[in-house]
Design an enzyme around this catalytic site. Structure first.
Site, short mmCIF file in Angstrom:
data_model
loop_
_atom_site.label_atom_id
_atom_site.label_comp_id
_atom_site.label_asym_id
_atom_site.label_seq_id
_atom_site.Cartn_x
_atom_site.Cartn_y
_atom_site.Cartn_z
N ARG A 28 30.44 16.16 116.00
CA ARG A 28 31.51 17.16 116.16
C ARG A 28 32.59 17.00 115.08
O ARG A 28 33.29 17.94 114.75
CB ARG A 28 32.13 17.03 117.56
N TYR B 62 46.54 40.17 112.19
CA TYR B 62 45.18 40.40 112.70
C TYR B 62 45.23 40.60 114.22
O TYR B 62 45.83 39.78 114.94
CB TYR B 62 44.35 39.16 112.32
N ASP C 159 47.89 33.49 107.07
CA ASP C 159 46.50 33.95 107.01
C ASP C 159 46.30 34.58 105.63
O ASP C 159 46.85 35.64 105.34
CB ASP C 159 46.26 34.96 108.13
N LYS D 77 34.52 35.99 105.69
CA LYS D 77 34.68 37.09 104.74
C LYS D 77 34.12 36.67 103.37
O LYS D 77 32.93 36.48 103.24
CB LYS D 77 36.16 37.51 104.69
C1 LIG Z 1 38.26 38.47 110.32
C2 LIG Z 1 39.63 37.98 110.24
C3 LIG Z 1 40.05 36.89 110.99
C4 LIG Z 1 39.17 36.22 111.99
O1 LIG Z 1 38.06 35.63 111.43
P1 LIG Z 1 36.70 35.38 112.23
O2 LIG Z 1 35.96 34.49 111.32
O3 LIG Z 1 36.07 36.72 112.43
O4 LIG Z 1 37.07 34.75 113.53
C5 LIG Z 1 41.34 36.44 110.79
N1 LIG Z 1 42.17 37.04 109.94
C6 LIG Z 1 41.82 38.10 109.22
C7 LIG Z 1 42.79 38.71 108.28
C8 LIG Z 1 40.53 38.62 109.35
O5 LIG Z 1 40.19 39.69 108.64
#
Ligand SMILES: *Cc1c(COP(=O)(O)O)cnc(C)c1O
Length: 387
Positions: free
Chosen positions: A54, A107, A179, A204
C-alpha cells in the site's frame, strides 16, 4: 535539465533490470524482510524502502520521483485518482473548527466534497470569486487554514492571480493548495508562483490515453510529512500497473501537449471568428479573459477550453448538433489523445461569482487529430444548430 530531457530520462534503471529500459511493474502486497533485524527496522520505521504494497513499490517510487522533478517539488505522492489527491490534501491540513477558502470555479466533485464531507467534520467552506486576486486578504479569518485555487477553472477558465493570492495567504499563515491539472506539470511551475501543495489529476495529460485514473500531490519538504501521514491513513494508493502506464504517459507528455496547445489555439481562434459564438474562454487566446495572467505565469496551454454561443439553444437543436459529430466524443474527463465536446451549465454550480452569459456554453477538448478536420466537423455541427 530541461523538462523534455527530464521526461525522457527519469525513471530508467536498466542496470537494475538486465538492461530493460523502463522500470518494470512491481506488483506486490507483502514485502519480505530477510532477517529479524530487518523486520525490526520495518517496525521502527527505519527500513529504507516501502514495507508494504500500500505504501508503493519501486514502480510507484520512480513515478513519484519523476513527478517531483518535473514540477520542481521536493516530494510527490501518487494516489488512486485526482479526486483522492484533492480530498487527501484538504484533510491533511484541515481539522474541525477550521475555515477553508475555496475558489468558486473549482472542480464540481471537489465542491461536493467540501459541502458534504468537510462540513460533517466541522470545517466551514467559503467560496470566493476566482478573480479576487489580492482581495482574498479580506476573506481570511483567524481560523482560515487553507486557501485553495484552481487556475484556470476547468469549466469556465477564469485565471487567478496566484502570486497575489499566495502572498496574502502566507501573510496570514495559510497554506495554498492548487489544482493545476489544466496547467500540467509541463507548462507551469507551481512553486515559483507561491503554491505550497500542487495537485494534478494524472488521469488527464500525464496518462494521456484515457485508460487510467490517478492523482498526484507535490510539495516542498515542510509539508510532506503531514501529507504522507494522511495519505497512508486513508489508503488511497494507485496500482503498480497504473503507475507504469503513467510513467509511460510522461515520456510523450511534452510532444502531446505541444500538439494539444497548437490545435487548441487554432480552434479557439476559429471559434472566435464564428458568427454564432459570443465568447471563447481560452486563457492563451489573445484578448480572452485572463490572457495577461496566463502570459505571465504559464509556459503553454493544454487543449481544454470553453466557448459560449450567442443564443440559448433548444435541447433538440443541441442534439442535432452533438449527436452527429464525427470526431468528438461526449463524455467526462479530458487530457486523452481524443477530442471531446460537452454542453455545460456553469450558472447552476456557483455561489460567489456571476456567470454573465445567457447563451449555450460548451466545453471542448481539442485532441491530437488533424485540426482542419476537427474544425470542419464542428462547423457542420454549428450549422445543424440552425436546423
Ligand atoms: C478530472 C479532474 C479532477 C479529478 O480527477 P480524477 O482523476 O478524475 O479523480 C480534479 N480536478 C480537475 C481540474 C479535473 O479536471
Amino acid at each position: 535539465m530541461d523538462k523534455d530531457t527530464l521526461l525522457a530520462t527519469l525513471g530508467c534503471a536498466p542496470e537494475d533490470h538486465r538492461g530493460v529500459v523502463n522500470i518494470p511493474v512491481y506488483r506486490g502486497s507483502t514485502i519480505l524482510f530477510p532477517t529479524l533485524a530487518d523486520f525490526d527496522k520495518a517496525e521502527s520505521g527505519t527500513w529504507p524502502h516501502s514495507v508494504y504494497g500500500r505504501y508503493g513499490t519501486r514502480t510507484t517510487e520512480e513515478l513519484e520521483a519523476s513527478i517531483a522533478a518535473i514540477e520542481g517539488a521536493d516530494y510527490a505522492i501518487v494516489l488512486s485518482s485526482g479526486m483522492n489527491a484533492i480530498a487527501t490534501a484538504l484533510m491533511a491540513f484541515l481539522k474541525s473548527g477550521d475555515h477553508l477558502l475555496m475558489t468558486d470555479n473549482t472542480y464540481g466533485p471537489c465542491r461536493r466534497f467540501c459541502d458534504n464531507e468537510l462540513k460533517r467534520f466541522g470545517v466551514e467552506t467559503t467560496y470566493y470569486d476566482p478573480t479576487i486576486g489580492a482581495g482574498i486578504a479580506a476573506l481570511i479569518k483567524d481560523n482560515t487554514r487553507v486557501v485553495y485555487t484552481e487556475s484556470p477553472g476547468s469549466l469556465t477558465f477564469e485565471m487567478q492571480d496566484i502570486p497575489a493570492i499566495a502572498k496574502a495567504a502566507h501573510e496570514k499563515g495559510c497554506i495554498v493548495i492548487s489544482d493545476n491539472t489544466w496547467g500540467t506539470p509541463y507548462y507551469m511551475r507551481p512553486f515559483e508562483l507561491g503554491i505550497d501543495v500542487s495537485i494534478h489529476s494524472a488521469t488527464k495529460y500525464i496518462s494521456g490515453h484515457s485508460d487510467l485514473l490517478m492523482g498526484t500531490i507535490s510539495c516542498k519538504k515542510e509539508h510532506y510529512a503531514q501529507l504522507l501521514r494522511t495519505f497512508r491513513h486513508c489508503g488511497g494508493n494507485p496500482s503498480a500497473d497504473s503507475c507504469y502506464l503513467a510513467q509511460r504517459g510522461l515520456r510523450t507528455m511534452g510532444v502531446r501537449l505541444k500538439q494539444h496547445y497548437a490545435n487548441g489555439l487554432k480552434m479557439a481562434a476559429w471559434l472566435k471568428s464564428h458568427p454564432s459564438v459570443e465568447a471563447v474562454l481560452h486563457p492563451a487566446l489573445p484578448g480572452a479573459p485572463g490572457h495577461e495572467l496566463w502570459k505571465r505565469d504559464f509556459q503553454g496551454a493544454c487543449g481544454l477550453f470553453s466557448f459560449v454561443l450567442k443564443d440559448a439553444v433548444p435541447r433538440e437543436a443541441l442534439a442535432r448538433m452533438m449527436d452527429n459529430l464525427v470526431y468528438y466524443g461526449m463524455g467526462y474527463s479530458w487530457g486523452g489523445f481524443e477530442s471531446l465536446l460537452i454542453p455545460i451549465a456553469p450558472k447552476k454550480i456557483r455561489t460567489a461569482s456571476e456567470w454573465k452569459y445567457t447563451g449555450q456554453a460548451l466545453r471542448i477538448h481539442v485532441g491530437l487529430e488533424n485540426i482542419d478536420e476537427l474544425i470542419a466537423d464542428l462547423e457542420r455541427g454549428l450549422e445543424r444548430l440552425r436546423g
